[in-house]
Design a protein around this motif. Structure first.
Motif, PDB file in Angstrom:
ATOM      1  N   VAL A 198     -51.040  18.705 -11.464  1.00 22.90           N
ATOM      2  CA  VAL A 198     -52.251  19.119 -10.761  1.00 22.90           C
ATOM      3  C   VAL A 198     -53.419  19.237 -11.737  1.00 22.90           C
ATOM      4  CG1 VAL A 198     -53.298  20.954  -9.388  1.00 22.90           C
ATOM      5  CG2 VAL A 198     -50.941  20.256  -8.947  1.00 22.90           C
ATOM      6  N   ALA A 199     -53.170  19.798 -12.924  1.00 27.38           N
ATOM      7  CA  ALA A 199     -54.242  19.932 -13.914  1.00 27.38           C
ATOM      8  C   ALA A 199     -54.775  18.567 -14.337  1.00 27.38           C
ATOM      9  CB  ALA A 199     -53.731  20.701 -15.131  1.00 27.38           C
ATOM     10  N   ALA A 200     -53.868  17.609 -14.559  1.00 27.69           N
ATOM     11  CA  ALA A 200     -54.308  16.269 -14.934  1.00 27.69           C
ATOM     12  C   ALA A 200     -55.115  15.617 -13.814  1.00 27.69           C
ATOM     13  CB  ALA A 200     -53.095  15.408 -15.289  1.00 27.69           C
ATOM     14  N   ALA A 201     -54.664  15.803 -12.566  1.00 31.66           N
ATOM     15  CA  ALA A 201     -55.387  15.223 -11.436  1.00 31.66           C
ATOM     16  C   ALA A 201     -56.773  15.836 -11.288  1.00 31.66           C
ATOM     17  CB  ALA A 201     -54.579  15.421 -10.149  1.00 31.66           C
ATOM     18  N   VAL A 202     -56.872  17.156 -11.465  1.00 30.08           N
ATOM     19  CA  VAL A 202     -58.170  17.821 -11.370  1.00 30.08           C
ATOM     20  C   VAL A 202     -59.114  17.318 -12.468  1.00 30.08           C
ATOM     21  CG1 VAL A 202     -59.339  20.041 -11.665  1.00 30.08           C
ATOM     22  CG2 VAL A 202     -57.313  19.879 -10.216  1.00 30.08           C
ATOM     23  N   TYR A 203     -58.594  17.189 -13.663  1.00 33.31           N
ATOM     24  CA  TYR A 203     -59.444  16.692 -14.756  1.00 33.31           C
ATOM     25  C   TYR A 203     -59.947  15.284 -14.465  1.00 33.31           C
ATOM     26  CZ  TYR A 203     -60.697  14.508 -19.163  1.00 33.31           C
ATOM     27  OH  TYR A 203     -61.351  13.801 -20.132  1.00 33.31           O
ATOM     28  N   LEU A 204     -59.041  14.397 -14.067  1.00 30.74           N
ATOM     29  CA  LEU A 204     -59.423  13.007 -13.869  1.00 30.74           C
ATOM     30  C   LEU A 204     -60.379  12.832 -12.694  1.00 30.74           C
ATOM     31  CD1 LEU A 204     -55.971  11.265 -14.510  1.00 30.74           C
ATOM     32  CD2 LEU A 204     -57.987  11.202 -15.989  1.00 30.74           C
ATOM     33  N   GLU A 205     -60.229  13.657 -11.660  1.00 30.43           N
ATOM     34  CA  GLU A 205     -61.063  13.489 -10.468  1.00 30.43           C
ATOM     35  C   GLU A 205     -62.369  14.266 -10.526  1.00 30.43           C
ATOM     36  OE1 GLU A 205     -60.991  11.595  -7.672  1.00 30.43           O
ATOM     37  OE2 GLU A 205     -59.426  10.530  -8.755  1.00 30.43           O
ATOM     38  N   GLU A 206     -62.358  15.447 -11.146  1.00 30.51           N
ATOM     39  CA  GLU A 206     -63.511  16.331 -11.066  1.00 30.51           C
ATOM     40  C   GLU A 206     -64.316  16.440 -12.359  1.00 30.51           C
ATOM     41  OE1 GLU A 206     -64.507  17.699  -8.268  1.00 30.51           O
ATOM     42  OE2 GLU A 206     -62.807  16.929  -7.108  1.00 30.51           O
ATOM     43  N   PHE A 207     -63.680  16.239 -13.488  1.00 29.74           N
ATOM     44  CA  PHE A 207     -64.368  16.521 -14.750  1.00 29.74           C
ATOM     45  C   PHE A 207     -64.478  15.298 -15.669  1.00 29.74           C
ATOM     46  CE2 PHE A 207     -62.591  20.568 -13.350  1.00 29.74           C
ATOM     47  CZ  PHE A 207     -63.706  21.398 -13.430  1.00 29.74           C
ATOM     48  N   ALA A 208     -63.574  14.347 -15.544  1.00 26.07           N
ATOM     49  CA  ALA A 208     -63.571  13.218 -16.477  1.00 26.07           C
ATOM     50  C   ALA A 208     -64.732  12.273 -16.201  1.00 26.07           C
ATOM     51  CB  ALA A 208     -62.245  12.462 -16.384  1.00 26.07           C
ATOM     52  N   LEU A 263     -43.895  12.841 -13.277  1.00 23.80           N
ATOM     53  CA  LEU A 263     -45.271  13.290 -13.495  1.00 23.80           C
ATOM     54  C   LEU A 263     -46.315  12.265 -13.049  1.00 23.80           C
ATOM     55  CD1 LEU A 263     -46.896  15.674 -14.537  1.00 23.80           C
ATOM     56  CD2 LEU A 263     -46.821  14.664 -16.826  1.00 23.80           C
ATOM     57  N   PRO A 264     -46.168  10.968 -13.329  1.00 20.47           N
ATOM     58  CA  PRO A 264     -47.173  10.010 -12.830  1.00 20.47           C
ATOM     59  C   PRO A 264     -47.300  10.004 -11.309  1.00 20.47           C
ATOM     60  CG  PRO A 264     -45.834   9.003 -14.551  1.00 20.47           C
ATOM     61  CD  PRO A 264     -45.179  10.301 -14.207  1.00 20.47           C
ATOM     62  N   THR A 265     -46.182  10.142 -10.613  1.00 24.97           N
ATOM     63  CA  THR A 265     -46.226  10.179  -9.149  1.00 24.97           C
ATOM     64  C   THR A 265     -46.978  11.399  -8.651  1.00 24.97           C
ATOM     65  OG1 THR A 265     -44.094   9.025  -9.068  1.00 24.97           O
ATOM     66  CG2 THR A 265     -44.818  10.138  -7.065  1.00 24.97           C
ATOM     67  N   VAL A 266     -46.729  12.543  -9.272  1.00 26.74           N
ATOM     68  CA  VAL A 266     -47.413  13.772  -8.871  1.00 26.74           C
ATOM     69  C   VAL A 266     -48.913  13.656  -9.142  1.00 26.74           C
ATOM     70  CG1 VAL A 266     -47.641  16.236  -9.334  1.00 26.74           C
ATOM     71  CG2 VAL A 266     -45.373  15.204  -9.177  1.00 26.74           C
ATOM     72  N   ILE A 267     -49.280  13.105 -10.289  1.00 28.47           N
ATOM     73  CA  ILE A 267     -50.702  12.963 -10.624  1.00 28.47           C
ATOM     74  C   ILE A 267     -51.405  12.057  -9.620  1.00 28.47           C
ATOM     75  CG2 ILE A 267     -52.322  12.083 -12.344  1.00 28.47           C
ATOM     76  CD1 ILE A 267     -50.351  12.928 -14.495  1.00 28.47           C
ATOM     77  N   ILE A 268     -50.787  10.928  -9.297  1.00 24.28           N
ATOM     78  CA  ILE A 268     -51.405   9.992  -8.349  1.00 24.28           C
ATOM     79  C   ILE A 268     -51.554  10.633  -6.973  1.00 24.28           C
ATOM     80  CG2 ILE A 268     -51.045   7.823  -7.125  1.00 24.28           C
ATOM     81  CD1 ILE A 268     -49.738   6.739  -9.685  1.00 24.28           C
ATOM     82  N   ALA A 269     -50.503  11.316  -6.495  1.00 21.41           N
ATOM     83  CA  ALA A 269     -50.579  11.960  -5.178  1.00 21.41           C
ATOM     84  C   ALA A 269     -51.613  13.071  -5.161  1.00 21.41           C
ATOM     85  CB  ALA A 269     -49.201  12.514  -4.802  1.00 21.41           C
ATOM     86  N   ALA A 270     -51.678  13.868  -6.239  1.00 19.69           N
ATOM     87  CA  ALA A 270     -52.652  14.959  -6.299  1.00 19.69           C
ATOM     88  C   ALA A 270     -54.079  14.415  -6.352  1.00 19.69           C
ATOM     89  CB  ALA A 270     -52.367  15.842  -7.512  1.00 19.69           C
TER      90      ALA A 270
END
Length: 297
Positions: free
Chosen positions: A98-108, A163-170
């Motif tokens: 979830v943290a990686a997804a938030v970073y990539l979508e909202e902050f990166a 982990l990659p699956t969770v990041i993509i779904a999140a």
């Protein structure tokens, strides 16, 4: 009198529409046939497991340890081992994913080359076979890090796997939140982090929960990487901590299937039903969470 050119164009358009309609119908029928074949095979497999494993579907299966005598054999250590391994896999995977997804979508910054490289690697890693993660876990986690063939090593390896699956779904769940929600929060004076924490994440919980459960469902059914990591095929004690040797249900099922006695095949079928029940319970939790937090925009 109708213009011949207009009539010809109308006839051609009607013919094209008719051909397109036939193709749509054929595609729809083909999809239904594919779905029917897959569903029939699944139902037949489940029915076969139920019929074959019915004589051993009792409490003895989950309260007895494995034994060389089929009548006394059970899968208690495998059931608890699966719970230990998948439980800690979830503990590691959910916050990281979830943290990686938030970073990539909202902050990166999407224009930065290293962010594009991270996104490309995540998409590629989601398609890597599980045995490759087993080799990676054996080389880096078990041997290089010196953790040994224990529950912690298995959980970390499965974390890398899902982990990659969770990041993509999140990321997809976060991306589905309307931008108007973010704009309204920022307009009221909230910071970007407050907007993400109080608005975006709560709204994306259903999609994130579904992706997490699907990823963990894959993890609980994996056998190949855990065999490489030293998952035991015969263990008569339950895990007592992260540094304990372990076995899991898929490995135990594999062990029983490889035995020559027919009684062990019955045990394997019964253990398969237990594994299926655990998967259904996990997916039921995901459905409850999704229905509890789902919003319509």
């Amino acid at each position: 009198m109708e213009d011949p050119a207009v009539a010809e164009a109308t006839s051609h358009a009607d013919l094209t529409a008719g051909q397109r309609s036939i193709k749509d119908v054929l595609f729809y029928v083909g999809m239904l046939a594919s779905l029917g074949i897959a569903f029939t095979a699944l139902v037949a497999l489940i029915a076969l497991m139920l019929v074959q494993g019915w004589p051993r579907l009792n409490l003895d299966l989950i309260t007895h340890f494995p034994s060389s005598i089929p009548a006394r054999a059970g899968a208690e250590s495998a059931v608890l081992g699966s719970i230990w391994v998948v439980g800690f896999t979830a503990l590691f995977t959910i916050p990281l994913g979830v943290a990686a997804a938030v970073y990539l979508e909202e902050f990166a910054d999407k224009q930065r080359w290293y962010n594009r490289l991270i996104e490309l690697n995540i998409q590629n890693l989601a398609a890597v076979p599980s045995i490759v993660y087993g080799i990676l876990g054996l080389g880096l986690i078990v041997q290089a890090a010196g953790l040994g063939q224990v529950v912690l090593a298995a959980s970390l390896t499965l974390t890398l796997l899902v982990l990659p699956t969770v990041i993509i779904a999140a990321r997809e769940a976060i991306r589905a939140v309307p931008d108007s929600i973010r704009a309204g929060s920022l307009a009221l004076g909230a910071t970007q982090w407050q907007t993400v924490w109080r608005q975006v994440l709560p709204a994306s919980v259903p999609g994130i929960a579904t992706g997490v459960i699907l990823a963990l469902s894959r993890a609980i059914g994996e056998a190949a990487p855990l065999v490489l990591l030293g998952g035991l095929t015969f263990i008569q004690f339950n895990p007592s901590g992260l540094d304990s040797p372990f076995t899991v249900l898929p490995i135990q099922i594999f062990n029983w299937v490889s035995r020559p006695q027919d009684e062990f095949e019955v045990l394997a079928a019964a253990a398969g039903v237990v594994l299926l029940v655990i998967l259904l319970a996990m997916n039921s939790i995901a459905i409850l969470v999704r229905n509890r937090f789902q919003r319509r925009w």
